[in-house]
Scaffold this active site. Structure first.
Site, mmCIF file in Angstrom:
data_model
loop_
_atom_site.group_PDB
_atom_site.id
_atom_site.type_symbol
_atom_site.label_atom_id
_atom_site.label_comp_id
_atom_site.label_asym_id
_atom_site.label_seq_id
_atom_site.Cartn_x
_atom_site.Cartn_y
_atom_site.Cartn_z
ATOM 1 N N HIS A 1 -8.010 -4.352 -1.511
ATOM 2 C CA HIS A 1 -6.905 -3.710 -1.246
ATOM 3 C C HIS A 1 -6.168 -4.364 0.169
ATOM 4 O O HIS A 1 -5.157 -3.982 0.394
ATOM 5 C CB HIS A 1 -7.154 -2.201 -1.007
ATOM 6 N N SER B 1 0.895 -1.286 0.100
ATOM 7 C CA SER B 1 0.181 -0.037 -0.061
ATOM 8 C C SER B 1 0.947 1.308 0.148
ATOM 9 O O SER B 1 1.783 1.270 -1.005
ATOM 10 C CB SER B 1 -0.971 -0.189 1.169
ATOM 11 N N ASP C 1 -8.923 -5.215 -6.054
ATOM 12 C CA ASP C 1 -8.474 -4.007 -5.337
ATOM 13 C C ASP C 1 -9.413 -2.991 -6.175
ATOM 14 O O ASP C 1 -9.003 -2.628 -7.372
ATOM 15 C CB ASP C 1 -6.995 -3.828 -5.352
#
Lengths: 236, 236
Positions: B214, B42, B184
């Site tokens: 995600h 991320s 995602d």
């Protein structure tokens, strides 16, 4: 003819079934026993499904565009957070700005990442020490325009109403055309496929493609007109 | 070792490049000239790409999980609205609740409609005259837990930082594995495909499937461990 609750004078839960019953009462008042077609998009499609299930004897055919027999759980969570944004502004005395923000969140649910990638592909900028992203001006404009026309009570109660939708598809026996938009993230194609498979009468599904997602019924005039001509041709 | 701005003491825009330079300075201080691998997920993947682009000579390989060289315009719009929710609470003196709400919106971007459909498929209920949807308790719990640990300044500045991300993939010449999650919605597969196609050195893409979207890097331990063993095998 506005929805029940659209003027903000009704501060109570409003089921889409209530809207369908209200329409039936209006038809009674007008002396109309039976209508040839009910065409509804989004919330209108939900009410159309309720009308067909509850007053099917008064209806010859239904066209339901981008609205289902039930809300999707993810879309319900999304709307619940919109309502909490409005509630935050209400308790804090900034209701118009909060209503604008809630509308901006709604816009993200109506539209698609594909449209945003096409229209707002500029790097973020620093303005007065804060980062500003490319879509913010557009979204703020949409939010302000909405907040100027709607009140928070109407927003909250009609938003809730969507989450109260529950129709047994088998109870809809009138001939029905369901229109889905493949890119719609609010009313997913899979839910409209399940609806069509469960309908109790003649049913067909038409699927559009549109980068406008849930808002396709407002933006894709030509495609929607074609579908309506096809669906209502025998009426005219 | 926390990110710059994670303690809320820095109230200014923080580019992910700043984070990469800060890590380089930490390595200087530790007397570490070169590291074998940078593994980031991320925001960590964004910083890893910056580190590889700006300090590539100090790095043997990069594993970037669910983070890209640029933010997606739709995800940026989403984060901008989260920041506005916090700003609303700040001006109105209810910042902890607003921070909780912003986190709940973030949760919707991290997770998927598929997970919500599985976990929260109960009809909405009327509680004290208001409609309550099935996911609300869960989301509120996540929001409160976050708001208890984070302050609004840290949230705002790190959220902005994601939107400031901009790396030229060609500037990354160290061997790189990019891990994408097909579901995602925050960091779309297409953006990670574009990243891999543009990388300036040996590059490979690995694609996972996960209903956690995600958040897969937090939830799919076994799959992530397999990928890390594969990517870092020659290191060990």
């Amino acid at each position: 003819l506005d929805w029940l609750g659209a003027d903000g004078s009704l501060d109570a839960p409003v089921d889409p079934a209530d809207q369908a019953d209200a329409l039936a009462a209006v038809l009674d008042r007008l002396g109309v026993a039976r209508i040839e077609a009910f065409v509804g998009a989004s919330y209108g499609a939900m009410v159309g499904l309720q009308f067909a299930a509850r007053h099917g004897g008064r209806l010859a055919k239904l066209v339901a565009i981008s609205g289902a027999h039930r809300p999707h759980p993810y879309a319900s969570a999304w709307r619940a957070l919109q309502r909490q944004v409005v509630a935050l502004g209400r308790t804090e005395g900034n209701v118009s700005h909060a209503l604008s923000l809630a509308r901006q969140w709604a816009m993200l649910s109506y539209r698609t990442p594909e449209e945003f990638a096409r229209r707002f592909d500029e790097p973020a900028e620093c303005v007065s020490g804060q980062v500003r992203t490319a879509a913010e001006d557009y979204l703020a404009h949409c939010g302000r325009r909405y907040a100027a026309r709607w009140c928070s009570t109407a927003f909250l109660r009609l938003s809730e109403s969507i989450d109260l939708q529950r129709v047994d598809p088998a109870a809809v026996t009138v001939p029905t055309t369901v229109v889905a938009v493949a890119e719609d993230r609010l009313v997913p194609l899979a839910d409209l496929q399940a609806l069509v498979e469960g309908l109790g009468g003649p049913a067909r599904l038409r699927v559009l493609r549109s980068e406008f997602g849930h808002d396709a019924f407002l933006k894709e005039d030509a495609a929607i007109a074609r579908l309506l001509r096809e669906s209502l041709g025998e009426v005219a």
